[in-house]
Write a protein that holds these residues in place. Structure first.
Motif, PDB file in Angstrom:
ATOM      1  N   THR A 141     -32.148 -93.855 -49.311  1.00 29.44           N
ATOM      2  CA  THR A 141     -33.081 -93.517 -50.387  1.00 29.44           C
ATOM      3  C   THR A 141     -32.452 -93.903 -51.721  1.00 29.44           C
ATOM      4  O   THR A 141     -31.308 -94.366 -51.765  1.00 29.44           O
ATOM      5  CB  THR A 141     -33.409 -92.006 -50.388  1.00 29.44           C
ATOM      6  N   GLN A 142     -33.176 -93.645 -52.788  1.00 25.89           N
ATOM      7  CA  GLN A 142     -32.702 -93.985 -54.134  1.00 25.89           C
ATOM      8  C   GLN A 142     -31.343 -93.353 -54.450  1.00 25.89           C
ATOM      9  O   GLN A 142     -30.436 -94.024 -54.899  1.00 25.89           O
ATOM     10  CB  GLN A 142     -33.739 -93.512 -55.169  1.00 25.89           C
ATOM     11  N   GLY A 143     -31.183 -92.052 -54.198  1.00 28.11           N
ATOM     12  CA  GLY A 143     -29.950 -91.374 -54.588  1.00 28.11           C
ATOM     13  C   GLY A 143     -29.008 -91.070 -53.444  1.00 28.11           C
ATOM     14  O   GLY A 143     -28.031 -90.347 -53.615  1.00 28.11           O
ATOM     15  N   LEU A 182     -28.745 -86.233 -48.282  1.00 30.28           N
ATOM     16  CA  LEU A 182     -27.341 -86.411 -48.612  1.00 30.28           C
ATOM     17  C   LEU A 182     -27.301 -87.167 -49.937  1.00 30.28           C
ATOM     18  O   LEU A 182     -27.884 -88.242 -50.050  1.00 30.28           O
ATOM     19  CB  LEU A 182     -26.646 -87.227 -47.515  1.00 30.28           C
ATOM     20  N   TYR A 183     -26.654 -86.590 -50.928  1.00 31.08           N
ATOM     21  CA  TYR A 183     -26.578 -87.195 -52.253  1.00 31.08           C
ATOM     22  C   TYR A 183     -25.273 -87.969 -52.405  1.00 31.08           C
ATOM     23  O   TYR A 183     -24.210 -87.487 -52.029  1.00 31.08           O
ATOM     24  CB  TYR A 183     -26.672 -86.116 -53.342  1.00 31.08           C
ATOM     25  N   LEU A 184     -25.389 -89.175 -52.960  1.00 25.79           N
ATOM     26  CA  LEU A 184     -24.238 -90.038 -53.196  1.00 25.79           C
ATOM     27  C   LEU A 184     -24.130 -90.356 -54.680  1.00 25.79           C
ATOM     28  O   LEU A 184     -25.139 -90.417 -55.388  1.00 25.79           O
ATOM     29  CB  LEU A 184     -24.383 -91.363 -52.439  1.00 25.79           C
ATOM     30  N   GLU A 185     -22.892 -90.588 -55.112  1.00 32.39           N
ATOM     31  CA  GLU A 185     -22.651 -91.097 -56.451  1.00 32.39           C
ATOM     32  C   GLU A 185     -21.541 -92.131 -56.335  1.00 32.39           C
ATOM     33  O   GLU A 185     -20.436 -91.806 -55.892  1.00 32.39           O
ATOM     34  CB  GLU A 185     -22.231 -89.959 -57.386  1.00 32.39           C
ATOM     35  N   ASN A 186     -21.841 -93.369 -56.694  1.00 32.85           N
ATOM     36  CA  ASN A 186     -20.891 -94.474 -56.537  1.00 32.85           C
ATOM     37  C   ASN A 186     -20.370 -94.564 -55.097  1.00 32.85           C
ATOM     38  O   ASN A 186     -19.173 -94.705 -54.868  1.00 32.85           O
ATOM     39  CB  ASN A 186     -19.724 -94.337 -57.514  1.00 32.85           C
ATOM     40  N   ASN A 187     -21.281 -94.454 -54.139  1.00 40.69           N
ATOM     41  CA  ASN A 187     -20.961 -94.515 -52.701  1.00 40.69           C
ATOM     42  C   ASN A 187     -20.011 -93.420 -52.235  1.00 40.69           C
ATOM     43  O   ASN A 187     -19.345 -93.568 -51.217  1.00 40.69           O
ATOM     44  CB  ASN A 187     -20.427 -95.891 -52.302  1.00 40.69           C
ATOM     45  N   LYS A 188     -19.922 -92.345 -52.958  1.00 42.26           N
ATOM     46  CA  LYS A 188     -19.140 -91.171 -52.550  1.00 42.26           C
ATOM     47  C   LYS A 188     -20.105 -90.020 -52.296  1.00 42.26           C
ATOM     48  O   LYS A 188     -21.050 -89.812 -53.053  1.00 42.26           O
ATOM     49  CB  LYS A 188     -18.130 -90.785 -53.632  1.00 42.26           C
TER      50      LYS A 188
END
Length: 167
Positions: free
Chosen positions: A122-124, A145-151
């Motif tokens: 998904t988007q995030g 599951l939320y990701l930020e910079n693939n983390k």
């Protein structure tokens, strides 16, 4: 009288063998995920080369530890174990390195849990779903599951349905 007793025993034997077959068949053919909308390309992971999705599966396994018993518990056929381990060599290698399973059955248990996750980008981050089979009680989950910079930042269950199955 003996004739009817023999017939009754034969029917009981036939019914019990049918029940065992149905239970085994249900375990072998059970589809993972909640509903048909959760099936996508990430459900077929025979040749995973996406490192991020592998990390996500490990994260979800470590957080939720889904079971894979759907119905009457019983031993798993060694041929099924061998087949599944052969089908997913990439994950088997990772599982052996990270979790150091003590035997083939434990390796199979971890692998079955990890491949039970259905992922949809998904988007995030990712939407995920899985079925936690604890033999007589089966719970279907959907989450984000939320990701930020693939983390991985966080995972959250958004839907949960439980059903009891005959045991």
């Amino acid at each position: 009288m003996k004739y009817y007793l023999k017939k009754i025993l034969l029917y009981i034997l036939l019914l019990s063998s049918n029940f065992i077959f149905i239970s085994c068949y249900a375990q072998l053919t059970h589809t993972h995920g909640v509903g048909q909308d959760s099936i996508n390309k990430s459900n077929n992971i025979s040749d995973i080369d996406n490192l991020l999705e592998t990390k996500i599966r490990m994260f979800l396994y470590e957080k939720y530890h889904p079971g894979h018993c759907f119905g009457m518990p019983g031993p798993v056929d060694k041929r099924i174990i061998k087949w599944k381990l052969t089908k997913h060599p990439h994950l088997v290698k990772i599982i052996k390195e990270r979790y150091k399973p003590t035997n083939e059955n434990k390796l199979y248990d971890i692998l079955s849990s990890m491949i039970s996750f259905t992922l949809k980008e998904t988007q995030g981050g990712y939407e995920f779903s899985f079925t936690d089979g604890n033999c007589c009680v089966i719970t279907h989950y959907k989450g984000i599951l939320y990701l930020e910079n693939n983390k991985i930042i966080e995972s959250k269950i958004t839907k949960q349905e439980t059903e009891n199955v005959p045991c």
